[in-house]
Design an enzyme around this catalytic site. Structure first.
Site, PDB file in Angstrom:
ATOM      1  N   ASP A 245     114.816 -72.171  52.224  1.00 17.40           N
ATOM      2  CA  ASP A 245     113.793 -73.204  52.096  1.00 17.40           C
ATOM      3  C   ASP A 245     114.374 -74.596  52.300  1.00 17.40           C
ATOM      4  O   ASP A 245     115.414 -74.949  51.712  1.00 17.40           O
ATOM      5  CB  ASP A 245     113.152 -73.112  50.701  1.00 17.40           C
ATOM      6  CG  ASP A 245     112.048 -74.121  50.495  1.00 17.40           C
ATOM      7  OD1 ASP A 245     111.038 -74.041  51.207  1.00 17.40           O
ATOM      8  OD2 ASP A 245     112.200 -74.992  49.617  1.00 17.40           O
ATOM      9  N   ALA A 246     113.727 -75.400  53.125  1.00 19.65           N
ATOM     10  CA  ALA A 246     113.982 -76.842  53.272  1.00 19.65           C
ATOM     11  C   ALA A 246     115.469 -77.193  53.262  1.00 19.65           C
ATOM     12  O   ALA A 246     115.927 -77.944  52.405  1.00 19.65           O
ATOM     13  CB  ALA A 246     113.239 -77.613  52.181  1.00 19.65           C
ATOM     14  N   GLU A 282     114.366 -73.136  57.205  1.00 19.20           N
ATOM     15  CA  GLU A 282     113.278 -74.098  57.322  1.00 19.20           C
ATOM     16  C   GLU A 282     113.935 -75.468  57.388  1.00 19.20           C
ATOM     17  O   GLU A 282     114.581 -75.896  56.427  1.00 19.20           O
ATOM     18  CB  GLU A 282     112.320 -74.041  56.131  1.00 19.20           C
ATOM     19  CG  GLU A 282     111.183 -75.040  56.296  1.00 19.20           C
ATOM     20  CD  GLU A 282     110.470 -75.367  54.995  1.00 19.20           C
ATOM     21  OE1 GLU A 282     109.332 -75.878  55.069  1.00 19.20           O
ATOM     22  OE2 GLU A 282     111.030 -75.130  53.914  1.00 19.20           O
ATOM     23  N   HIS A 311     102.348 -77.615  64.844  1.00 18.03           N
ATOM     24  CA  HIS A 311     101.559 -78.843  64.828  1.00 18.03           C
ATOM     25  C   HIS A 311     100.816 -79.040  66.158  1.00 18.03           C
ATOM     26  O   HIS A 311      99.651 -79.450  66.168  1.00 18.03           O
ATOM     27  CB  HIS A 311     102.454 -80.049  64.551  1.00 18.03           C
ATOM     28  CG  HIS A 311     103.138 -80.012  63.218  1.00 18.03           C
ATOM     29  ND1 HIS A 311     102.760 -79.163  62.214  1.00 18.03           N
ATOM     30  CD2 HIS A 311     104.195 -80.733  62.727  1.00 18.03           C
ATOM     31  CE1 HIS A 311     103.541 -79.363  61.146  1.00 18.03           C
ATOM     32  NE2 HIS A 311     104.411 -80.298  61.442  1.00 18.03           N
ATOM     33  N   HIS A 379     102.309 -70.352  54.660  1.00 13.75           N
ATOM     34  CA  HIS A 379     101.898 -70.729  53.299  1.00 13.75           C
ATOM     35  C   HIS A 379     101.866 -72.244  53.144  1.00 13.75           C
ATOM     36  O   HIS A 379     100.979 -72.794  52.473  1.00 13.75           O
ATOM     37  CB  HIS A 379     102.851 -70.106  52.269  1.00 13.75           C
ATOM     38  CG  HIS A 379     104.170 -70.797  52.173  1.00 13.75           C
ATOM     39  ND1 HIS A 379     105.247 -70.499  52.977  1.00 13.75           N
ATOM     40  CD2 HIS A 379     104.586 -71.813  51.364  1.00 13.75           C
ATOM     41  CE1 HIS A 379     106.259 -71.279  52.664  1.00 13.75           C
ATOM     42  NE2 HIS A 379     105.893 -72.083  51.696  1.00 13.75           N
ATOM     43  N   ASN A 384      99.177 -76.559  51.580  1.00 14.90           N
ATOM     44  CA  ASN A 384      99.343 -77.983  51.320  1.00 14.90           C
ATOM     45  C   ASN A 384      98.181 -78.815  51.858  1.00 14.90           C
ATOM     46  O   ASN A 384      98.249 -80.045  51.876  1.00 14.90           O
ATOM     47  CB  ASN A 384     100.676 -78.468  51.907  1.00 14.90           C
ATOM     48  CG  ASN A 384     101.854 -77.980  51.078  1.00 14.90           C
ATOM     49  OD1 ASN A 384     101.739 -77.823  49.863  1.00 14.90           O
ATOM     50  ND2 ASN A 384     102.979 -77.729  51.716  1.00 14.90           N
TER      51      ASN A 384
END
Length: 589
Positions: A245-246, A282, A311, A379, A384
């Protein structure tokens, strides 16, 4: 058995608490900050550690927290699970991933219940199930990104035994299993690590507060802690890969970064176990170095999520232009074409959302396209949003079919989010179950304030703490047999089958991908070897000039989604006529 703990914060003594009794621990010789002792214990024995006479805290390396993050740890003995399937492993190349959340995937919300549905995913044609985080967190329901105890499994999901049963069942269906892990922050609620040692540092700050300590004093042990956790998932639970994650939020100034260390350790474990293992990042950096091999100066991870593709696709489908979609909204089909042929949209270009240039250009020779994950929904990108609305809330089945065609025939490793394959109408909302009342109130207020600044009325924003928010996010599996859901499900299955049988669809060379489009007419066509994929996103029929097949050959329809009549191959003039919100996959004869 040996009990040990790294507790350099302890000034004088550390005691092992074992089923209500305490015994002193000794400093481990030659291992600064470590304490150890021997004691008899059996499977499930409760234990914890007391530092300098303070409260009993769970083991930082706890393998099980049966009473939640604040309760005592439980002993997990060496593997007693009898594995039913001799699994050779399944690498990421030619994969189709499926992201799911255990708590909302089935009515029961457990690993065992989800395991009972894995046959459906095998029949769909996916190759790997990507589980959202499983580490323990306060309460029973949540996304899992506020977890603690990074070696343990959330008890309401079934705990460690259930995860082993899930993985074993998945392997029996030929499915690999990937786990989403969070190294950039822990907690905050239920996080006892600061009492033991410098797991966090004020040298850097993150959106979650003090950064995980990857480069300040004491960081060697912190790195070993996180690295050991990652390897334990892959080794002890026989997982096939991890999603990190991130990783852009990992503050790390050391010459040899934590991510390089971790990728090297995973490669070594893979060689030792003689089966493929991989890491997926990610990352918001848009940096191809993330997946460049270490010997070529990169971090050596296998793949990274590609939000630019998402996007561009989302903007082309919906016309939205708020937030980061602003960078793609002026010419969404041009943006989509750019990502399909170059990997990133922002590869050293100006980002209006960030107010600066962003990213680095991808070398298609050094970076095969399968190192990017491509998706229409995740997700994050659903949850979000203010209402957690999926694309199916506003798009027609035809538009959803076009999105599926671009994801599943595109050059990237495709990933679906649970329920996407049948156009699920249930939302995926942000839900929590914080037991700390102050934190619960802060999260609820923060969510309302965040979206109020974008024009939403506070009453419209689902309260993350309300159990109804969680319940709304459960999949409604009865949709699968009703139209238009059943047709969408069959369409996804058909596209995934094409991906398996048509080698051009798994060609990793980005340089061979050719894209034509008409921004005003809203059509886009992709050439991949002898295959052509055309989508018409407009509400009217479109003539798409594809030209004759290679060398003047004719073409045949491999798969098509059309509102009424299936599309015909291009005529002598090379023009393909597609109805509104339709798509087709063609093969040159």
């Amino acid at each position: 058995m040996l009990f040990e703990v790294w507790a350099p914060q302890a000034e004088e003594r550390v005691a092992l608490w074992l089923e209500g009794a305490q015994r002193p621990m000794e400093r481990a010789e030659g291992r600064p900050g470590w304490w150890s002792t021997e004691a008899g214990a059996s499977e499930g024995t409760r234990y914890g550690f007391s530092l300098d006479g303070g409260p009993v805290r769970p083991d930082p390396r706890s393998r099980r927290q049966p009473d939640g993050p604040d309760g005592p740890s439980a002993v997990v003995l060496p593997d007693t699970h009898v594995w039913r399937h001799d699994w050779p492993g399944r690498g990421l190349r030619d994969a189709v991933l499926y992201e799911l959340h255990i708590g909302t995937y089935t009515p029961e919300g457990t690993l065992d219940a989800a395991a009972g549905r894995l046959g459906e995913l095998a029949a769909l044609g996916v190759t790997h199930v990507e589980l959202m985080p499983l580490c323990p967190f306060p309460g029973t329901r949540g996304w899992g990104y506020d977890g603690v105890s990074p070696w343990a499994v959330h008890e309401p999901y079934g705990g460690p035994p259930a995860l082993k049963r899930f993985v074993d069942t998945a392997h029996g269906h030929g499915l690999g299993v990937v786990l989403d892990v969070v190294h950039n922050h822990l907690g905050p609620s239920g996080n006892h690590l600061p009492a033991f040692g410098p797991y966090f540092t004020d040298t850097h700050h993150t959106p979650w507060g003090s950064a995980v300590n990857l480069d300040a004093p004491g960081s060697d042990e912190v790195r070993a802690f996180l690295r050991g956790s990652a390897l334990a998932w892959l080794r002890d639970y026989r997982l096939d890969g991890l999603r990190l994650d991130a990783v852009h939020a990992l503050a790390d100034t050391r010459a040899l970064t934590f991510l390089e260390e971790l990728s090297a350790a995973v490669d070594a474990l893979s060689a030792d176990l003689a089966r493929p293992l991989f890491l997926i990042a990610e990352s918001d950096r848009n940096d191809p170095a993330t997946t460049t091999p270490r010997e070529a100066g990169g971090l050596g991870l296998a793949a990274q999520w590609n939000d630019d593709f998402h996007h561009a696709l989302h903007t082309a489908l919906t016309g939205e232009s708020q937030g980061y979609y602003a960078d793609f909204a002026a010419a969404p089909l041009a943006a989509l074409a750019r990502t399909l042929t170059r990997g990133f949209f922002h590869d050293g270009t100006y980002s209006s959302f960030r107010g600066r240039t962003h990213g680095r250009r991808v070398d298609p020779v050094a970076t095969p396209s399968h190192r990017f994950l491509g998706y229409a929904q995740t997700h994050d990108q659903i949850g979000n949003r203010a209402l957690g609305d999926r694309l199916s809330a506003t798009l027609s089945p035809g538009s959803l079919a076009c999105a599926a065609a671009l994801v599943l025939t595109g050059p990237f490793t495709p990933m679906l989010f649970m329920g996407e394959e049948w156009g699920a109408r249930t939302p995926w909302q942000y839900f929590t179950d914080h037991t700390d009342p102050d934190l619960a109130e802060a999260v609820s207020l923060g969510r309302r304030r965040e979206f109020a600044s974008h024009g939403w009325a506070a009453a419209e924003i689902p309260d993350p703490q309300d159990p109804a928010t969680f319940e709304r996010s459960r999949l409604d599996r009865s949709e699968r047999t009703r139209e238009p859901h059943a047709r969408l499900l069959a369409w996804h299955r058909e596209l995934i089958a094409l991906r398996r049988t048509q080698p051009d669809l798994t060609d990793p060379d980005l340089a061979t991908v050719k894209v034509a489009y008409d921004e005003e007419a809203r059509w886009l066509a992709v050439r991949r070897g002898d295959l052509r994929i055309a989508v018409n996103l407009s509400g009217t029929a479109a003539g798409i000039p594809l030209g004759g097949g290679a060398g003047g050959r004719s073409a045949r329809v491999l798969a098509a989604w059309a509102p009424v009549e299936p599309p015909q191959p291009p005529g002598p003039d090379g023009v393909l006529w597609l109805g509104p919100e339709s798509c087709v996959v063609l093969a040159d004869e």
